[in-house]
Design an enzyme around this catalytic site. Structure first.
Site, PDB file in Angstrom:
ATOM      1  N   HIS A   1      -6.096   3.207  -3.954  1.00 20.38           N
ATOM      2  CA  HIS A   1      -6.017   3.375  -2.494  1.00 20.38           C
ATOM      3  C   HIS A   1      -6.261   4.833  -2.110  1.00 20.38           C
ATOM      4  CE1 HIS A   1      -5.120   2.310   1.567  1.00 20.38           C
ATOM      5  NE2 HIS A   1      -3.880   2.751   1.595  1.00 20.38           N
TER       6      HIS A   1
ATOM      7  N   ASP B   1       0.824  -1.212   0.000  1.00 15.44           N
ATOM      8  CA  ASP B   1       0.000   0.000   0.000  1.00 15.44           C
ATOM      9  C   ASP B   1       0.858   1.262   0.000  1.00 15.44           C
ATOM     10  OD1 ASP B   1      -2.044  -1.813   0.321  1.00 15.44           O
ATOM     11  OD2 ASP B   1      -2.887  -0.872   2.116  1.00 15.44           O
TER      12      ASP B   1
ATOM     13  N   HIS C   1       4.089  -1.961   3.009  1.00 19.59           N
ATOM     14  CA  HIS C   1       4.136  -0.622   2.415  1.00 19.59           C
ATOM     15  C   HIS C   1       5.428  -0.431   1.642  1.00 19.59           C
ATOM     16  CE1 HIS C   1       1.225  -0.366   5.699  1.00 19.59           C
ATOM     17  NE2 HIS C   1       0.630   0.562   4.969  1.00 19.59           N
TER      18      HIS C   1
ATOM     19  N   HIS D   1      -5.285  10.031   0.524  1.00 15.96           N
ATOM     20  CA  HIS D   1      -4.888   9.178   1.647  1.00 15.96           C
ATOM     21  C   HIS D   1      -4.694  10.014   2.909  1.00 15.96           C
ATOM     22  CE1 HIS D   1      -2.287   6.148   3.773  1.00 15.96           C
ATOM     23  NE2 HIS D   1      -3.000   5.286   3.076  1.00 15.96           N
TER      24      HIS D   1
END
Ligand SMILES: [Zn+2]
Length: 211
Positions: free
Chosen positions: A61, A8, A161, A65
């Site tokens: 995503h 991510d 990540h 964010h």
């Protein structure tokens, strides 16, 4: 054990290349949930194009964010999805979405009613997670936590990540340990982590939608 590995918050020039090299060396296909604003830069777009070309799935995503969609007004949450998907569509026709969890939490902050309706009406698959070893907080120790958490599940959906924390230096160690446990890798996601699949809203989706 069939492990779905997801990365991510990238793409991140200087980090994502190395992750792709490692995955290629281990012949593992994963999924990258990318942040829309990082695709405004050509380096970001090049990395996502490379990931897609190498067989990885690309998911949305959110654009910024910054705020969980369940805390946003209707239109703002839908914009977070649409702006990012417009950028992803240049390299992938898949419609995968992962909400921003504010550090891995699951709950009604993840989606707003408008976001859920948009995902459903546009045929998205919404992918959550069940293993978050906190690689960004503990760039060395995450491997032990991740191996322990994966080994007690049939279908771990692991969140890592591709960020410049140093954690990805330990990715080969983690993959070696998974291999030693006999784990298989998969790009499929189990129902327990998929509240919306190809636009079809699951019975338990409500627990991830703000009232
Ligand atoms: Zn994230």
């Amino acid at each position: 054990m069939r492990v779905a590995i997801t990365f991510d918050n990238g793409p991140e020039p200087g980090v994502t290349e190395g992750v792709l090299d490692i995955l290629s060396r281990y012949e593992i296909k994963a999924t990258f949930f990318v942040i829309g604003r990082k695709l405004e830069r050509p380096e970001g777009r090049r990395l996502v194009a490379r990931a897609a070309a190498e067989g990885h799935r690309i998911g949305n995503h959110t654009y910024t964010h910054t705020v969980a969609l369940g805390r946003m007004d209707g239109r703002a949450a839908v914009d977070e999805i649409c702006r990012t998907q417009d950028l992803i569509e240049r390299v992938s026709t898949e419609r995968l979405f992962r909400p921003y969890g504010e550090g891995g939490g699951l709950g009604p902050h993840l989606l707003s009613p408008a976001a859920r309706d948009h995902l459903a009406s546009h045929g998205f698959t919404c992918v959550l997670w069940n293993v978050v070893p906190g690689d960004w907080k503990d760039p060395e120790g995450w491997v032990d936590d991740a191996v322990a958490a994966c080994s007690i599940r049939n279908s771990p959906v692991l969140v890592l990540h591709d960020l410049p924390t140093g954690a990805m230096r330990r990715l080969p160690t983690f993959l070696d340990r998974l291999k030693a446990l006999g784990a298989e890798m998969t790009q499929a996601f189990p129902d327990e982590c998929v509240p919306i699949r190809a636009g079809v809203v699951a019975a338990d989706c409500g627990r991830y939608v703000a009232r």
